[in-house]
Design a protein around this motif. Sequence first.
Motif, PDB file in Angstrom:
ATOM      1  N   PRO A  37    -147.256   2.155  41.565  1.00  0.00           N
ATOM      2  CA  PRO A  37    -146.782   0.852  42.056  1.00  0.00           C
ATOM      3  C   PRO A  37    -145.325   0.887  42.504  1.00  0.00           C
ATOM      4  O   PRO A  37    -144.450   1.375  41.788  1.00  0.00           O
ATOM      5  CB  PRO A  37    -146.971  -0.069  40.853  1.00  0.00           C
ATOM      6  CG  PRO A  37    -148.089   0.547  40.089  1.00  0.00           C
ATOM      7  CD  PRO A  37    -147.886   2.028  40.234  1.00  0.00           C
ATOM      8  N   GLY A  38    -145.104   0.377  43.691  1.00  0.00           N
ATOM      9  CA  GLY A  38    -143.757   0.277  44.238  1.00  0.00           C
ATOM     10  C   GLY A  38    -143.780  -0.593  45.474  1.00  0.00           C
ATOM     11  O   GLY A  38    -144.799  -0.692  46.168  1.00  0.00           O
ATOM     12  N   ILE A  39    -142.660  -1.267  45.773  1.00  0.00           N
ATOM     13  CA  ILE A  39    -142.600  -2.161  46.927  1.00  0.00           C
ATOM     14  C   ILE A  39    -141.386  -1.838  47.790  1.00  0.00           C
ATOM     15  O   ILE A  39    -140.388  -1.307  47.310  1.00  0.00           O
ATOM     16  CB  ILE A  39    -142.557  -3.647  46.506  1.00  0.00           C
ATOM     17  CG1 ILE A  39    -141.316  -3.934  45.654  1.00  0.00           C
ATOM     18  CG2 ILE A  39    -143.831  -4.031  45.776  1.00  0.00           C
ATOM     19  CD1 ILE A  39    -141.128  -5.416  45.327  1.00  0.00           C
ATOM     20  N   VAL A  40    -141.513  -2.147  49.065  1.00  0.00           N
ATOM     21  CA  VAL A  40    -140.379  -2.030  49.987  1.00  0.00           C
ATOM     22  C   VAL A  40    -139.885  -3.398  50.422  1.00  0.00           C
ATOM     23  O   VAL A  40    -138.854  -3.502  51.081  1.00  0.00           O
ATOM     24  CB  VAL A  40    -140.739  -1.174  51.220  1.00  0.00           C
ATOM     25  CG1 VAL A  40    -140.935   0.269  50.826  1.00  0.00           C
ATOM     26  CG2 VAL A  40    -141.978  -1.701  51.938  1.00  0.00           C
ATOM     27  N   ALA A  41    -140.622  -4.451  50.078  1.00  0.00           N
ATOM     28  CA  ALA A  41    -140.178  -5.824  50.361  1.00  0.00           C
ATOM     29  C   ALA A  41    -140.889  -6.760  49.409  1.00  0.00           C
ATOM     30  O   ALA A  41    -142.066  -6.566  49.085  1.00  0.00           O
ATOM     31  CB  ALA A  41    -140.473  -6.212  51.806  1.00  0.00           C
ATOM     32  N   ASN A  42    -140.172  -7.795  48.963  1.00  0.00           N
ATOM     33  CA  ASN A  42    -140.761  -8.746  48.026  1.00  0.00           C
ATOM     34  C   ASN A  42    -141.011 -10.087  48.704  1.00  0.00           C
ATOM     35  O   ASN A  42    -140.689 -10.298  49.872  1.00  0.00           O
ATOM     36  CB  ASN A  42    -139.867  -8.905  46.798  1.00  0.00           C
ATOM     37  CG  ASN A  42    -138.501  -9.504  47.135  1.00  0.00           C
ATOM     38  OD1 ASN A  42    -138.128  -9.640  48.293  1.00  0.00           O
ATOM     39  ND2 ASN A  42    -137.750  -9.856  46.105  1.00  0.00           N
ATOM     40  N   PHE A  43    -141.604 -10.988  47.940  1.00  0.00           N
ATOM     41  CA  PHE A  43    -141.848 -12.347  48.411  1.00  0.00           C
ATOM     42  C   PHE A  43    -140.503 -13.055  48.584  1.00  0.00           C
ATOM     43  O   PHE A  43    -139.644 -13.005  47.704  1.00  0.00           O
ATOM     44  CB  PHE A  43    -142.712 -13.088  47.402  1.00  0.00           C
ATOM     45  CG  PHE A  43    -143.128 -14.460  47.825  1.00  0.00           C
ATOM     46  CD1 PHE A  43    -144.326 -14.669  48.478  1.00  0.00           C
ATOM     47  CD2 PHE A  43    -142.331 -15.560  47.555  1.00  0.00           C
ATOM     48  CE1 PHE A  43    -144.726 -15.933  48.868  1.00  0.00           C
ATOM     49  CE2 PHE A  43    -142.711 -16.838  47.933  1.00  0.00           C
ATOM     50  CZ  PHE A  43    -143.914 -17.026  48.593  1.00  0.00           C
ATOM     51  N   GLY A  44    -140.322 -13.717  49.713  1.00  0.00           N
ATOM     52  CA  GLY A  44    -139.092 -14.461  49.959  1.00  0.00           C
ATOM     53  C   GLY A  44    -137.985 -13.648  50.588  1.00  0.00           C
ATOM     54  O   GLY A  44    -136.890 -14.178  50.811  1.00  0.00           O
ATOM     55  N   GLU A  45    -138.244 -12.376  50.886  1.00  0.00           N
ATOM     56  CA  GLU A  45    -137.223 -11.600  51.588  1.00  0.00           C
ATOM     57  C   GLU A  45    -136.948 -12.242  52.944  1.00  0.00           C
ATOM     58  O   GLU A  45    -137.857 -12.754  53.598  1.00  0.00           O
ATOM     59  CB  GLU A  45    -137.697 -10.157  51.763  1.00  0.00           C
ATOM     60  CG  GLU A  45    -136.665  -9.252  52.391  1.00  0.00           C
ATOM     61  CD  GLU A  45    -137.121  -7.788  52.407  1.00  0.00           C
ATOM     62  OE1 GLU A  45    -137.103  -7.157  51.344  1.00  0.00           O
ATOM     63  OE2 GLU A  45    -137.512  -7.314  53.477  1.00  0.00           O
ATOM     64  N   LEU A  46    -135.704 -12.202  53.363  1.00  0.00           N
ATOM     65  CA  LEU A  46    -135.309 -12.868  54.607  1.00  0.00           C
ATOM     66  C   LEU A  46    -135.716 -12.029  55.805  1.00  0.00           C
ATOM     67  O   LEU A  46    -135.405 -10.840  55.890  1.00  0.00           O
ATOM     68  CB  LEU A  46    -133.801 -13.105  54.615  1.00  0.00           C
ATOM     69  CG  LEU A  46    -133.262 -13.931  53.442  1.00  0.00           C
ATOM     70  CD1 LEU A  46    -131.745 -13.907  53.428  1.00  0.00           C
ATOM     71  CD2 LEU A  46    -133.787 -15.355  53.499  1.00  0.00           C
ATOM     72  N   ARG A  47    -136.402 -12.658  56.746  1.00  0.00           N
ATOM     73  CA  ARG A  47    -136.838 -12.014  57.974  1.00  0.00           C
ATOM     74  C   ARG A  47    -136.439 -12.884  59.164  1.00  0.00           C
ATOM     75  O   ARG A  47    -136.084 -14.056  59.005  1.00  0.00           O
ATOM     76  CB  ARG A  47    -138.355 -11.809  57.978  1.00  0.00           C
ATOM     77  CG  ARG A  47    -138.867 -10.901  56.846  1.00  0.00           C
ATOM     78  CD  ARG A  47    -138.503  -9.456  57.079  1.00  0.00           C
ATOM     79  NE  ARG A  47    -138.933  -8.590  55.996  1.00  0.00           N
ATOM     80  CZ  ARG A  47    -140.142  -8.045  55.892  1.00  0.00           C
ATOM     81  NH1 ARG A  47    -141.060  -8.290  56.818  1.00  0.00           N
ATOM     82  NH2 ARG A  47    -140.437  -7.249  54.896  1.00  0.00           N
ATOM     83  N   GLU A  48    -136.522 -12.318  60.343  1.00  0.00           N
ATOM     84  CA  GLU A  48    -136.183 -13.078  61.545  1.00  0.00           C
ATOM     85  C   GLU A  48    -137.219 -14.173  61.774  1.00  0.00           C
ATOM     86  O   GLU A  48    -138.370 -13.900  62.092  1.00  0.00           O
ATOM     87  CB  GLU A  48    -136.114 -12.148  62.755  1.00  0.00           C
ATOM     88  CG  GLU A  48    -135.628 -12.836  64.019  1.00  0.00           C
ATOM     89  CD  GLU A  48    -135.437 -11.886  65.183  1.00  0.00           C
ATOM     90  OE1 GLU A  48    -135.351 -12.363  66.325  1.00  0.00           O
ATOM     91  OE2 GLU A  48    -135.380 -10.658  64.943  1.00  0.00           O
TER      92      GLU A  48
END
Length: 590
Positions: A37-48
């Motif tokens: 288990p590992g992530i490169v982005a979580n919930f609520g990360e800021l995107r364009e």
Amino acid sequence: MLHAFKIIIIFFISIPLYCQSFVYSKNYFRWPVANKPGIVANFGELREGHWHMGLDIRTDQKVNKPVYAAADGYIVRISVHPFGYGQAVYINHPNGLTTVYGHLNRFFSKLDSIVRVEQYKRQSWEMELEFTKDQFPVKKGQFIAYSGSTGSSQGPHVHFEIRDTKTERCINPLLFNLPVPDAVSPVFTKLAMYDRSLSVYAQDPILFSVKKIKNKYSLKDTLIKTGFSKLSFAVGAYDCVSKSTNPNGIYCGKIFFDEQPLIEFVLDSLDYNETGYVDAHIDYKYKYNGGSYLQQLFKLPGDEGRAYSIKNSDGTIILNDTNVHSVRIEIKDIQNNFSELNFKVQLSDHLALLLHYPPHKQFSPNYVNVFEQDDFEAYLPENCLYDSIQPVFYRKDQKVLNSVSSQFQFCDPSIPFHDKINIRIRPNVAIPGELKNKIVIKNANRKNESYKKAEWQKDPIAIGWLATSFNEFGSYQAFIDSEPPTINDPGNGDTIDLSSAKNIIFYPGDNSGVKNLRAELDGKWLMFTNDKSVAWMYTFDERCSYGVHQLRVRVEDIVGNVTEKEWWFKRYPYVSKKKTVHKKRASNKK
């Protein structure tokens, strides 16, 4: 008899203005990918233009990792699109939640075959397909797809969401005890201050660097003296999970004034129809002009999203005296690892006397705003603006090739707005009847340009208006587009030899945008994929047997200009032409 019953945990998820309870066992959802288990982005990360609405799960930078159902349920839908989640699977679960698996390379065999049949039946690669609960039931841990990098993906990973099935509201997956270790506190990178007597778009933030001692932060000068009697703050911040330096979004931010809570944002749950309000949550202008993300600890008057929970104010601090006041800002992640920033503020009468706000006309949020000229109009709906703006307008009458109007600059693209604005342009030349349906309106700004097909709106007095809508301010001008699209040849010769090729790839081009490509092999529709809308590709399969074939392609742009081409090609079992190297054997001498 308690041992005969499965223990059920009731978990309450509460967010601003919204509360929902879900019933599930502690280990209801499993990790959906076959890796650590590992992530490169979580919930609520800021995107364009949006918050990230799920987890981006690591796949070791590889495609074709097995993807598994996170819990019992049934596949209710699949989608295939060039952008967004590319190829995706949606599974409904008995507990009232839906899981989503995006950027997939392909579905499991039976599902993949049914999707392919339906694509040829509809003669469309891009599609949405729904299923009943009896067609594809799945068990927890059942293989459903292979991971990939389709859609709006910058590299191999699986996008994973958990949604409320009824409302389709996305819920932070890390609320469900998924095995992502996190003992790391969020990080402050900077502090920003704003004069809330002005629109946030009428100023640049005043920035302060921060320093850290353990999990507490302070400013170099702990006292901010200001002339602003109404002020607010924003923070630069990010979070990481354990054993990862990848910067993720922060889960919660909260500000206190003299130890009284003012406002906080909590990223528990978001609707897709409100994710665009991220542009009201950040200092959009600062980010657009090359800065980093600044998350505002104040709510703009036109922000109708539900990320903020208002305590005693909208986050604006009122300084009615010249006393020294304390400010504390807390940020934390979903595991309650937190950091705090402490400083003080004081109103300075001397600095206040230096401030001067010249009066100017403004467009205000929560009102319909209309800008009208003889040859240009802009209509901004009631829910369009986040904060007040000063409309800036000028025209250029310089003639550009194929243009049928002046060029109009309306406001600055560094100012965001919600949804779209309607633009109307009056042509300044007569347009022949056969070209009236070939008009596009171009929107250009410092970063990009886009084209929309113009619609005619009648005017009882004059020539009429050309109308369309855009989601950015900028420069607008109308053009005649009578130029057909272009398309490359798949090879050379009267009968192209594709025996050594694995696929056919087309790169259609057009000055205003390609709308569609249709291919036929020997008179029958042939499916070309269009992932990321760059290349159209057909990989040879059973539909193209060995022999000689006719290939026809039709490309259409957004105003209906068409290019049609035809080729003959041959395809036979490929035999490598590599030269055989014969090695001389050394003689054995005794």
